[in-house]
Design a protein around this motif. Structure first.
Motif, PDB file in Angstrom:
ATOM      1  N   TRP A  21     -15.249 -12.406  23.297  1.00 40.55           N
ATOM      2  CA  TRP A  21     -15.834 -11.832  24.482  1.00 40.55           C
ATOM      3  C   TRP A  21     -17.139 -12.358  24.933  1.00 40.55           C
ATOM      4  O   TRP A  21     -18.223 -12.672  23.946  1.00 40.55           O
ATOM      5  CB  TRP A  21     -15.790 -10.301  24.406  1.00 40.55           C
ATOM      6  CG  TRP A  21     -14.542  -9.672  23.767  1.00 40.55           C
ATOM      7  CD1 TRP A  21     -14.052  -9.472  22.725  1.00 40.55           C
ATOM      8  CD2 TRP A  21     -13.482  -9.315  24.491  1.00 40.55           C
ATOM      9  NE1 TRP A  21     -12.948  -8.786  22.636  1.00 40.55           N
ATOM     10  CE2 TRP A  21     -12.354  -8.734  24.025  1.00 40.55           C
ATOM     11  CE3 TRP A  21     -13.003  -9.431  25.904  1.00 40.55           C
ATOM     12  CZ2 TRP A  21     -11.049  -8.472  24.380  1.00 40.55           C
ATOM     13  CZ3 TRP A  21     -11.906  -9.033  26.709  1.00 40.55           C
ATOM     14  CH2 TRP A  21     -10.772  -8.577  25.625  1.00 40.55           C
ATOM     15  N   GLU A  25     -19.110  -8.782  28.690  1.00 43.09           N
ATOM     16  CA  GLU A  25     -17.741  -8.004  28.158  1.00 43.09           C
ATOM     17  C   GLU A  25     -17.933  -6.970  26.757  1.00 43.09           C
ATOM     18  O   GLU A  25     -17.350  -6.163  26.783  1.00 43.09           O
ATOM     19  CB  GLU A  25     -16.795  -8.886  27.802  1.00 43.09           C
ATOM     20  CG  GLU A  25     -16.192  -9.534  29.284  1.00 43.09           C
ATOM     21  CD  GLU A  25     -15.262 -10.698  29.163  1.00 43.09           C
ATOM     22  OE1 GLU A  25     -14.264 -10.751  29.967  1.00 43.09           O
ATOM     23  OE2 GLU A  25     -15.112 -11.370  28.078  1.00 43.09           O
ATOM     24  N   THR A  28     -19.224  -3.832  28.330  1.00 43.96           N
ATOM     25  CA  THR A  28     -18.258  -3.113  28.812  1.00 43.96           C
ATOM     26  C   THR A  28     -17.633  -2.215  27.664  1.00 43.96           C
ATOM     27  O   THR A  28     -17.156  -1.233  27.934  1.00 43.96           O
ATOM     28  CB  THR A  28     -17.406  -4.061  29.705  1.00 43.96           C
ATOM     29  OG1 THR A  28     -18.428  -4.763  30.707  1.00 43.96           O
ATOM     30  CG2 THR A  28     -16.213  -3.223  30.457  1.00 43.96           C
ATOM     31  N   LEU A 133     -13.539  -6.784  32.282  1.00 45.94           N
ATOM     32  CA  LEU A 133     -13.052  -7.592  31.270  1.00 45.94           C
ATOM     33  C   LEU A 133     -12.350  -8.670  32.328  1.00 45.94           C
ATOM     34  O   LEU A 133     -11.651  -8.287  33.095  1.00 45.94           O
ATOM     35  CB  LEU A 133     -12.262  -7.083  30.324  1.00 45.94           C
ATOM     36  CG  LEU A 133     -12.796  -5.916  29.260  1.00 45.94           C
ATOM     37  CD1 LEU A 133     -11.887  -5.836  28.225  1.00 45.94           C
ATOM     38  CD2 LEU A 133     -14.239  -6.652  28.936  1.00 45.94           C
ATOM     39  N   GLU A 134     -12.501  -9.897  31.943  1.00 49.67           N
ATOM     40  CA  GLU A 134     -11.798 -11.072  32.507  1.00 49.67           C
ATOM     41  C   GLU A 134     -10.239 -10.789  32.174  1.00 49.67           C
ATOM     42  O   GLU A 134      -9.245 -11.255  33.085  1.00 49.67           O
ATOM     43  CB  GLU A 134     -12.279 -12.278  32.396  1.00 49.67           C
ATOM     44  CG  GLU A 134     -13.678 -12.502  32.768  1.00 49.67           C
ATOM     45  CD  GLU A 134     -14.256 -13.966  32.662  1.00 49.67           C
ATOM     46  OE1 GLU A 134     -13.310 -14.795  31.999  1.00 49.67           O
ATOM     47  OE2 GLU A 134     -15.418 -14.408  32.969  1.00 49.67           O
TER      48      GLU A 134
END
Length: 267
Positions: A21, A25, A28, A133-134
Motif C-alpha cells: 500500500w 492508502e 486511509t 484505495l486503488e
C-alpha cells in the motif's frame, strides 16, 4: 477538536500485510479502522448505559447514530463494508488504534463520552477526506482466523430456546431475596450476568455465569456477552461481545427487554 486531531497522526503507520500500500492508502486504512473501532465502542456504551423507556413505548436506538455514514464512507474509501475483514487486515495496526481509544469508565462519565464522540467525528472526517484505495481489500490479505459461517450462525440460533445480551455485574448488587430467586443455592461465583434484552423465550433478569471468574481476573474479562440457552436454561454457548457480530446481524431487533427496574417488556 484541535486537541484530539494529533491522536490520528500519532498512530504508527504499520506496514499492512499481504499487499503493498502507498503511504496515503495506509492512512486511509488507518482512518477506516479508527472509525470502525470508535463506532463499536459507542454502540457498546449505548447498549450498556442507555435506559430504555419503561412505559412500553418503542425502544431507543442502541447503535451508533452515524453508522450509515460510516458504512457509506467505508464503501467509498476501502470498497467494503465488512468491518470484521477490515479489522483483521493487520492485527498490529488494529491493536495500535484500539489502544488509543479511551472508553468511558462508567455510564456517568459524561466527559469521557463526549471525548469519545468528538474523536469519532474526527475519525470520520479523516476518512471522508482520505484518498480511496486503488483496489479493494482481498479476502486473502486478511489474517485467517476461524469464523462462523452463515449456516453455522443460523444453526446455533435455531438450536437455542433463548438468546440474550448480558452484562457482567457484581453479585453484591442483588439483595438477599434477589439472590435467592435468581441464583442456584450452590452458585459460588461473585459475578453474575444481568440481562439487557433478548430473542426467543425470555429469561430471568439475573443468572449465574457459565464460568468462574476470580477477582484478580475481572478486569481482563469481557463485560458484555451474547448467550445461548436450551429449554432447561443450560448454556449452549456464550460469546464475548466482540465475537458476536455475525449473530447479532442475523438476530436483528430484540424481541424483549428489561427496563432499569427489572420489568420485562415485549418489543
Amino acid at each position: 477538536m484541535l486537541i484530539v486531531l494529533p491522536l490520528l497522526g500519532a498512530l504508527t503507520l504499520t506496514a499492512i500485510s499481504g499487499q503493498s500500500w502507498s503511504t496515503s492508502e495506509k492512512r486511509t486504512l488507518q482512518s477506516a479502522i479508527n472509525s470502525a473501532l470508535h463506532s463499536a465502542e459507542i454502540t457498546r456504551f449505548y447498549q450498556l448505559c442507555k435506559e430504555q423507556p419503561a412505559d412500553g413505548s418503542a425502544p431507543y436506538s442502541l447503535t451508533d447514530k452515524e453508522q450509515q455514514r460510516l458504512q457509506t464512507l467505508l464503501q467509498q474509501k476501502v470498497h467494503t463494508q465488512n468491518i470484521d475483514q477490515l479489522l483483521k487486515l493487520d492485527s498490529k495496526l488494529t491493536q495500535s488504534v484500539k489502544a488509543n481509544i479511551v472508553a468511558p469508565s462508567s455510564c456517568e462519565d459524561s466527559k469521557a463520552v463526549q471525548t469519545l464522540l468528538d474523536n469519532y467525528e474526527v475519525a470520520l472526517f479523516s476518512l471522508d477526506i482520505a484518498m480511496p484505495l486503488e483496489r479493494a481489500i482481498s479476502r486473502s490479505t486478511a489474517v485467517k482466523t476461524p469464523q462462523a459461517s452463515s449456516s453455522a450462525v443460523q444453526q446455533l440460533i435455531d438450536r437455542s430456546h433463548a438468546i440474550a445480551l448480558v452484562n457482567v455485574v457484581d453479585k453484591q448488587q442483588l439483595n438477599a431475596v434477589q439472590q435467592a430467586n435468581y441464583l442456584h443455592p450452590d452458585y459460588s461465583g461473585r459475578y453474575v450476568f444481568k440481562v439487557q434484552h433478548g430473542w426467543r423465550a425470555n429469561i430471568n433478569y439475573y443468572l449465574g455465569m457459565h464460568i468462574f471468574v476470580a477477582d484478580k481476573d475481572i478486569d481482563k474479562l469481557e463485560k458484555q456477552w451474547l448467550i445461548f440457552l436450551d429449554k432447561n436454561g443450560h448454556f449452549i454457548k456464550a460469546l464475548e461481545f466482540n465475537k458476536a457480530r455475525p449473530y447479532l446481524n442475523t438476530l436483528k431487533d430484540a424481541q424483549w427487554r428489561y427496563d432499569v427496574y427489572g420489568n420485562l417488556h415485549r418489543n
